[in-house]
Design a protein around this motif. Sequence first.
Motif, PDB file in Angstrom:
ATOM      1  N   ASP A 164     -52.533  43.848  40.302  1.00 52.43           N
ATOM      2  CA  ASP A 164     -52.213  43.778  38.874  1.00 52.43           C
ATOM      3  C   ASP A 164     -53.372  43.153  38.101  1.00 52.43           C
ATOM      4  O   ASP A 164     -53.783  43.668  37.062  1.00 52.43           O
ATOM      5  N   ASP A 165     -53.881  42.013  38.625  1.00 52.23           N
ATOM      6  CA  ASP A 165     -54.952  41.317  37.898  1.00 52.23           C
ATOM      7  C   ASP A 165     -56.169  42.223  37.725  1.00 52.23           C
ATOM      8  O   ASP A 165     -56.782  42.285  36.663  1.00 52.23           O
ATOM      9  N   CYS A 211     -55.356  45.015  35.201  1.00 52.07           N
ATOM     10  CA  CYS A 211     -55.198  44.468  33.839  1.00 52.07           C
ATOM     11  C   CYS A 211     -56.573  44.164  33.235  1.00 52.07           C
ATOM     12  O   CYS A 211     -56.829  44.476  32.068  1.00 52.07           O
ATOM     13  N   GLU A 212     -57.440  43.571  34.044  1.00 50.99           N
ATOM     14  CA  GLU A 212     -58.789  43.245  33.584  1.00 50.99           C
ATOM     15  C   GLU A 212     -59.528  44.537  33.176  1.00 50.99           C
ATOM     16  O   GLU A 212     -60.170  44.614  32.129  1.00 50.99           O
ATOM     17  N   LYS A 220     -58.261  45.961  29.900  1.00 50.09           N
ATOM     18  CA  LYS A 220     -58.750  45.199  28.732  1.00 50.09           C
ATOM     19  C   LYS A 220     -60.217  45.527  28.449  1.00 50.09           C
ATOM     20  O   LYS A 220     -60.609  45.670  27.296  1.00 50.09           O
ATOM     21  N   LYS A 233     -46.695  44.082  33.529  1.00 47.96           N
ATOM     22  CA  LYS A 233     -47.997  43.428  33.310  1.00 47.96           C
ATOM     23  C   LYS A 233     -49.032  44.453  32.846  1.00 47.96           C
ATOM     24  O   LYS A 233     -49.835  44.190  31.957  1.00 47.96           O
ATOM     25  N   LEU A 234     -49.020  45.623  33.470  1.00 42.18           N
ATOM     26  CA  LEU A 234     -50.010  46.649  33.130  1.00 42.18           C
ATOM     27  C   LEU A 234     -49.799  47.122  31.694  1.00 42.18           C
ATOM     28  O   LEU A 234     -50.757  47.338  30.941  1.00 42.18           O
ATOM     29  N   GLU A 278     -48.394  45.342  29.289  1.00 44.54           N
ATOM     30  CA  GLU A 278     -48.773  44.252  28.371  1.00 44.54           C
ATOM     31  C   GLU A 278     -50.293  44.105  28.265  1.00 44.54           C
ATOM     32  O   GLU A 278     -50.815  43.653  27.246  1.00 44.54           O
ATOM     33  N   ALA A 279     -51.002  44.525  29.313  1.00 45.13           N
ATOM     34  CA  ALA A 279     -52.474  44.468  29.263  1.00 45.13           C
ATOM     35  C   ALA A 279     -53.033  45.604  28.402  1.00 45.13           C
ATOM     36  O   ALA A 279     -54.228  45.645  28.128  1.00 45.13           O
ATOM     37  N   GLY A 280     -52.183  46.562  28.013  1.00 49.35           N
ATOM     38  CA  GLY A 280     -52.646  47.602  27.089  1.00 49.35           C
ATOM     39  C   GLY A 280     -52.570  49.026  27.598  1.00 49.35           C
ATOM     40  O   GLY A 280     -52.944  49.956  26.867  1.00 49.35           O
TER      41      GLY A 280
END
Length: 346
Positions: free
Chosen positions: A115-116, A119-120, A123, A148-149, A151-153
């Motif tokens: 996820d991290d 997400c990075e 962004k 999470k994905l 919310e990251a856009g």
Amino acid sequence: MIDLIEKLEKTHSLTVEEYERLIESRSPETARILAEKAVKVRKEIYGNSVYIRGLVEVGNICRNDCLYCGIRRSNKKCERYRLNAEQILDCCREGYSLGFRTFVFQGGEDSYFSDDYICELIKTVKSECPGSAVTLSLGERSAESYKKLFEAGADRYLLRHETANKSHYEKLHPPEMSFVNRMECLNNLKKIGFQTGCGFMVGSPFQTVKNLAEDLKFIEEFKPQMCGIGPFIPHRDTPFASYEAGSAELTCYLLSVIRLISPSVLLPSTTALGTVLPNGRELGILSGANVVMPNLSPNEVRSKYELYNNKLSSGAEAAANKRELEERMNNIGYRIVSDRGDYKNI
Ligand code: SAM
């Protein structure tokens, strides 16, 4: 037959039995009528624009063992790769300069793409390529992960349901894969707010006309914003190596039906369709599709993302690929546009 087509056009709905009849009793004449109606509807909503999506095949390492897929875990002959974040970003930068405003990250189910990490990546793409949409196609994940994905856009998520019939699903997948979970993933994606895509292969092993009718009913009820369908094509190093490929004719027919079920749906004319027929992608557009997904992956990995035999891959640079596609679309009276190409909620 014409009564069914008119009912579909008016109500966007048929019973499973009626869908079966629509498929079984098809003829070149009904295919022509359906395509004409599908194109009319598509033009009312999307004009003659064709949306392009820059496909980045981020890796072919996969924990799953889908019986049809060339990158399945058990295929020891598959040469595995994974792109790093910089390589993925380079594909997007190049695509952006060519006018792409949607990037699709597709790959095997690989825990490296945490996820991290994703997400990075989302962004960074969003800040470096302003005005772009990000579509993910990374398989089944938990609801928390999808959230999470989002919310990251990330804007859209493609997860083909593969078949709407549980026992057919179980013939295409190993016992550890679950039809119920796949459906739950799709429901979660929609609930979270993604523009969600489902879809299936046409002519997959053991598929019956009833199964296809069930797929159409599922699409009618699930109301996806995107729907990816393409012919099944065998891969030599899978258990389905000796099965026949699905037909371009039936794929095009179903594209028209899906357009009439869901007039606004984002409907790609797929690479698989272009692989079974040299002018398959044009025929897909002429049947009611409105999206194409050219490959932006680095040339050196393209042949490794081999889901099926002879997957269409020109080996040409992204710019040349886009030019060729532009010409192909212009020749049939359509034009590729530089646009995010969101779902129009009409
Ligand atoms: N792992 C992700 C997933 O499961 O959604 C994305 C990658 S997966 C390889 C993308 C799609 O390729 C699948 O949903 C499947 O429908 C299609 N595909 C795989 N093998 C195929 C084959 N032999 N012929 C046609 N399509 C195939």
